[in-house]
Write a protein that holds these residues in place. Structure first.
Motif, mmCIF file in Angstrom:
data_model
loop_
_atom_site.group_PDB
_atom_site.id
_atom_site.type_symbol
_atom_site.label_atom_id
_atom_site.label_comp_id
_atom_site.label_asym_id
_atom_site.label_seq_id
_atom_site.Cartn_x
_atom_site.Cartn_y
_atom_site.Cartn_z
ATOM 1 N N ALA A 258 0.817 -1.212 0.000
ATOM 2 C CA ALA A 258 0.000 0.000 0.000
ATOM 3 C C ALA A 258 0.849 1.260 0.000
ATOM 4 O O ALA A 258 0.310 2.373 -0.002
ATOM 5 N N THR A 259 2.174 1.092 -0.014
ATOM 6 C CA THR A 259 3.081 2.240 -0.012
ATOM 7 C C THR A 259 4.260 1.948 -0.927
ATOM 8 O O THR A 259 4.758 0.822 -0.962
ATOM 9 N N ALA A 260 4.687 2.967 -1.658
ATOM 10 C CA ALA A 260 5.885 2.861 -2.487
ATOM 11 C C ALA A 260 6.945 3.801 -1.952
ATOM 12 O O ALA A 260 6.640 4.906 -1.491
ATOM 13 N N MET A 261 8.195 3.363 -2.010
ATOM 14 C CA MET A 261 9.322 4.191 -1.589
ATOM 15 C C MET A 261 10.415 4.121 -2.641
ATOM 16 O O MET A 261 10.419 3.248 -3.515
ATOM 17 N N LEU A 262 11.345 5.051 -2.533
ATOM 18 C CA LEU A 262 12.504 5.067 -3.417
ATOM 19 C C LEU A 262 13.578 5.922 -2.782
ATOM 20 O O LEU A 262 13.316 6.698 -1.850
ATOM 21 N N TYR A 263 14.803 5.767 -3.280
ATOM 22 C CA TYR A 263 15.914 6.619 -2.873
ATOM 23 C C TYR A 263 16.374 7.419 -4.085
ATOM 24 O O TYR A 263 16.461 6.896 -5.199
ATOM 25 N N VAL A 264 16.681 8.687 -3.854
ATOM 26 C CA VAL A 264 17.151 9.541 -4.934
ATOM 27 C C VAL A 264 18.179 10.515 -4.361
ATOM 28 O O VAL A 264 18.052 10.983 -3.217
ATOM 29 N N GLU A 265 19.213 10.794 -5.145
ATOM 30 C CA GLU A 265 20.226 11.749 -4.703
ATOM 31 C C GLU A 265 19.598 13.137 -4.543
ATOM 32 O O GLU A 265 18.790 13.570 -5.366
ATOM 33 N N GLY A 266 19.983 13.823 -3.492
ATOM 34 C CA GLY A 266 19.411 15.131 -3.212
ATOM 35 C C GLY A 266 19.657 16.147 -4.306
ATOM 36 O O GLY A 266 18.858 17.075 -4.493
ATOM 37 N N ASP A 267 20.760 15.997 -5.056
ATOM 38 C CA ASP A 267 21.077 16.973 -6.098
ATOM 39 C C ASP A 267 20.615 16.522 -7.489
ATOM 40 O O ASP A 267 20.927 17.182 -8.485
ATOM 41 N N ASN A 268 19.862 15.418 -7.568
ATOM 42 C CA ASN A 268 19.348 14.935 -8.850
ATOM 43 C C ASN A 268 17.968 15.551 -9.071
ATOM 44 O O ASN A 268 16.939 14.898 -8.900
#
Length: 295
Positions: A258-268
């Motif tokens: 019921a939830t999606a997550m991800l990681y992304v670089e702060g400067d992207n």
């Protein structure tokens, strides 16, 4: 303090218990997932009492910033500072998961600077919303989606991954041994590993998903999403793969979480803007701290 290589199984279990206690106290895991999966095979500084009770730990994994924690009942006794100095002497940088106030205060006291931010973003998932994303996305002409086939697609995937993430300090170094180690994990499911291919079955991009089942409820993750910057068809660069790949993975996750997550670089910023348009919001921030450059 001295670094050692490897930990016996009983000590690994004790470290997991200690890390769990730190997570309960702080609201965030002190060690990243890949470090937890590799516990026992990295370089460590292990602080114990009577040889068994874990007081704190520093982990050096490959050439990454060191990860460290002190158990809640043994904080404010100088152990964290001692581990931090040893970590900085070894790797020059440390992770601070969650960007917690005590970590910020310690970094400020020691004159450390923030050199990297990794954002975890989340949004609620529903089957109807995910289906609407799939319906609204369109693949470029001559491109289709299929799922990863173990034993056939490893080399093509690794080539695309290397080109898409040649700038990334962790993902860009993934090799066949590392991929096989990931594929051996309980969470790996090739049905959630989507490939965009052309009419010659050349891989142009991918969306690798992951479902975390170690919590109270399953949590879906956009694990890695990449497009080959060298992808061409009929002599022209292929564009427009990111949206349909993302949609396909979200539809898969919506069936399981019921939830999606991800990681992304702060400067992207391009990636962050894409995910914000999809309704993702920042949930936590992990920070890499380094010593300030000498002047």
């Amino acid at each position: 303090m001295s670094w050692i290589h490897g930990l016996p199984a009983a000590t690994v279990d004790a470290v997991r218990v200690a890390a769990g206690a730190a997570e309960v106290a702080d609201g965030i895991a002190p060690l990243s997932g890949h470090v937890l999966e590799a516990l026992g095979s990295d370089q460590y500084i292990l602080a114990t009492r009577s040889g068994t009770q874990v007081l704190g730990l520093a982990v050096s994994h490959d050439d990454d910033p060191v990860e460290l924690f002190v158990t809640p009942e043994h904080r404010r006794q100088g152990l964290g500072t001692e581990l931090l100095h040893a970590a900085l002497d070894r790797a020059g940088a440390v992770w601070a998961h969650g960007d917690l106030a005590p970590a910020r205060a310690l970094a400020a006291r020691l004159g450390l600077v923030r050199s990297r931010e990794l954002l975890q973003m989340r949004r609620p998932l529903s089957r109807s919303w995910a289906a609407a994303q799939v319906a609204a996305s369109a693949l470029p002409a001559g491109v289709r989606l299929r799922t990863f086939v173990p034993g056939r697609d490893e080399e093509q995937f690794l080539g695309v991954n290397a080109r898409a993430f040649d700038w990334h300090p962790e993902q860009g170094r993934l090799d066949l041994a590392g991929l096989r180690a990931e594929m051996a994990q309980e969470w790996f499911d090739p049905d959630g590993f989507f490939l965009a291919v052309d009419e010659h079955d050349t891989v142009l991009g991918f969306h690798w998903t992951k479902v975390h089942r170690d919590g109270a409820v399953p949590l879906g993750e956009i694990y890695v999403l990449g497009v080959d910057p060298a992808a061409v068809r009929n002599g022209e660069r292929v564009r427009g793969l990111g949206t349909p790949l993302t949609a396909a993975g979200l539809a898969y996750l919506a069936e399981r979480s019921a939830t999606a997550m991800l990681y992304v670089e702060g400067d992207n910023l391009p990636a962050r803007n894409l995910y914000r348009r999809l309704g993702f919001e920042v949930f936590t921030t992990d920070v890499v701290y380094r010593r300030a450059a000498a002047t």
